[in-house]
Design a protein around this motif. Structure first.
Motif: not given
Lengths: 290, 339
Positions: A231, A234-235, A246, A273, A283
């Motif tokens: 997460v 991703l973010g 995310g 991802m 990200g």
């Protein structure tokens, strides 16, 4: 696949995503502000679930379990920061990875001494049990809806504190340029301790709210740790908004992956991802210069 | 050759002689124990090529280690021996190929992102073997018969004998040490160290940093595969836990204990950690608690590994000063720049 199933899965995805957000936001706060990578984050998630089990067993009250669990985790976080984590500021990532790995072993053994190895179940509070009829033929467990609402409230509170309050300003200043903020008179020793403790408390809170819908078992923190990392990657590290994006993406991917491709569902999130990293290595909401 | 270097050579020779003599003196249990320790040492040295020499903290090396084991398990006939001469290269190449793919994606990122991304990809391989029915799922899979080394139908060695297997491990270890030493001392290795010490400068000198790191990552993954193959042969069993990130982190601890800046340091780290685990397991019920505390203590007190213990006890360092490796690397980087 009919509309009802899709709606139910969509609700499940949001519910999963909001819990994921709680845990991942703690991880990203600690990294973004303290610069510390904490592999033991998942261990506190597990600890939260065990504390919930134990307090419900002792008092029978889930609300007490939430309050007590978060408070205990917060105190543990304060203590840990004072004793161990402060040694890590400014050290390289390797030292942080290994120290928090050592911490995992310690927490896991202490958990075993206190609560044993057994798998436990926690009952949701009576007033949140059962299902609610959303439309004519769509019913949904009340507790899962309550999790969504609660987690969204916590998320709103986090955003409010970070963007609108003086504490948030200090925290943002620390993340942006620590030296400059120090020169301007901010005492980071105390700020650090609170930030770390809040991060730990968020991990534990995730474990507490998830306890009634999942089982409480020793390895439960591992999966959550890896997911939180995904997460955060991703973010974008240090971005709470990124963690929200995310977490929602992972919630959707995982839930619908389980429905459509059950055999490879656990691999789907890593493919997501990989795709995001090819597109943006730092990200979705991360700064480009990482 | 100066006196220090001579002393190091003599020490290395003594270690090698001791390692060769060991199986003739020690009981079988210890032969097997040391074979396992040397295998983990090999894995730690492979990882250190990336972490110590490349400055890239990878948390997915257990995945390459376990993948090679799974390749052997899947290629082994059920009631017959697989051929080592075909399965070994295939296993190692699979690990190297996996490292090449993961490296190509992970090396797009830096620092903390690299750690997280390698961790996640390592877990992806873990879940692949854990959740699918490819090779026994979460229960793992047995290798019923050890692979054989046969040429034209004649068996050369019997790997069922612990001593024979031990020497196979020792020979592989010597090969891995030689290869790693060669790589680290080559202009290529110096360029790698230059990228670690000052990426911007190395880039401006025209080094293809991404390519260098990717090659090193794949090479390191392949070497981890050698260790994984041997581990699978020794235990006759592979399970998803072999690929888990706890394993990767444990190997990283070995690297740190041994010191980041040398080729064989992680081998010493592996021997220390595995020896420590053996002692703790024998005496304590909650040995992991003690291990965790010891790891924390090592990280806090010995950031440069066990080499630091000497100056702590004896006042000054009898051998290499703690940051000699770094100075050497810088010197090497300059050299590579001229090459």
């Amino acid at each position: 696949m009919d509309l009802i199933t899709v709606s139910v899965q969509l609700l499940n995805a949001v519910q999963y995503g909001t819990v994921l957000f709680l845990v991942a936001s703690g991880l990203t706060l600690v990294f973004g502000i303290l610069g510390v990578i904490n592999l033991a984050h998942g261990a506190f998630y597990m600890l939260g679930a065990y504390l919930a089990y134990w307090i419900v067993l002792m008092t029978g009250s889930f609300v007490l379990a939430m309050l007590g669990g978060v408070l205990i985790a917060f105190i543990i976080g304060m203590l840990l920061e004072t004793v161990f984590v402060r040694l890590l500021y400014g050290r390289d990532h390797l030292a942080q990875v290994l120290l928090s790995f050592g911490l995992i072993l310690v927490i896991d053994e202490i958990r075993q001494l206190l609560f044993g190895k057994d798998v436990h179940a926690v009952a949701p509070p009576a007033w949140l049990s059962g299902s609610i009829q959303l439309t004519d033929n769509l019913s949904y467990p009340v507790y899962r809806l309550a999790i969504c609402v609660f987690c969204l409230m916590v998320a709103a509170a986090i955003f409010f504190v970070i963007t609108r309050t003086k504490i948030g300003m200090i925290v943002r200043a620390g993340a942006e340029n620590r030296e400059m903020a120090r020169v301007l008179g901010i005492k980071f020793d105390r700020v650090n301790r609170y930030v770390f403790a809040v991060g730990i408390a968020l991990a534990a809170l995730g474990g507490i709210v998830i306890a009634p819908i999942s089982t409480v078992f020793p390895g439960m923190g591992d999966g959550m740790l890896i997911l939180s990392f995904v997460v955060v990657v991703l973010g974008g590290i240090g971005s709470v908004a990124g963690a929200a994006v995310g977490a929602l993406l992972i919630g959707l991917t995982d839930t619908f992956g389980k429905v459509f491709f059950p055999s490879v569902s656990s691999i789907l999130i890593y493919l997501l991802m990989a795709a995001v990293l090819v597109w943006r290595p730092s990200g979705i909401l991360g700064r480009r210069d990482v | 050759m100066n006196a220090t270097r001579l002393r190091i050579r003599l020490f290395t020779l003594a270690c090698l002689i001791a390692a060769i003599a060991l199986p003739f003196l020690a009981p079988t249990y210890y032969v097997q124990f040391f074979a396992k320790a040397l295998i983990m040492g090999m894995l730690a040295m492979a990882l250190n090529l990336v972490v110590g020499h490349g400055g890239l903290v990878s948390l997915c090396h257990a995945a390459f280690f376990g993948l090679a084991g799974y390749v052997l398990a899947l290629l082994s006939p059920r009631y017959d021996a697989a051929s080592l001469l075909t399965t070994f290269p295939l296993a190692v190449l699979s690990s190297a190929a996996a490292a090449l793919v993961i490296g190509a994606l992970a090396l797009r990122t830096r620092g903390i992102y690299f750690i997280m991304v390698t961790l996640a990809f390592g877990e992806m391989l873990f879940f692949f073997f854990h959740d699918t029915k490819v090779a026994g799922g979460s229960d793992g899979i047995f290798i019923n018969v050890r692979p054989e080394i046969a040429i034209a139908g004649r068996q050369l060695f019997d790997l069922d004998k612990p001593i024979t297997f031990y020497f196979l491990v020792l020979a592989s270890l010597v090969g891995v040490v030689a290869l790693l030493t060669m790589v680290v001392r080559s202009p290529f290795g110096h360029a790698l160290a230059a990228a670690r010490d000052n990426e911007r400068r190395a880039r401006s000198l025209g080094f293809p940093i991404f390519r260098i790191r990717l090659i090193v990552f794949a090479l390191s993954g392949g070497l981890a595969g050698i260790a994984g193959y041997l581990a699978a042969v020794q235990f006759g069993f592979v399970a998803p836990q072999m690929l888990g990130w706890h394993q990767s982190a444990t190997v990283l601890v070995m690297v740190l204990i041994g010191g980041l800046r040398s080729v064989t340091g992680p081998l010493a780290g592996a021997l220390v950690l595995i020896g420590l685990e053996e002692v703790l397991k024998a005496h304590l019920d909650n040995w992991k608690l003690a291990e965790g505390l010891i790891i924390i203590a090592i990280v806090v007190m010995l950031p440069n590994g066990i080499r630091q213990i000497w100056p702590m006890i004896f006042g000054s360092s009898p051998e290499v000063p703690v940051d000699a490796g770094r100075a050497e690397a810088k010197h090497g980087a300059a050299e590579a720049g001229h090459a």
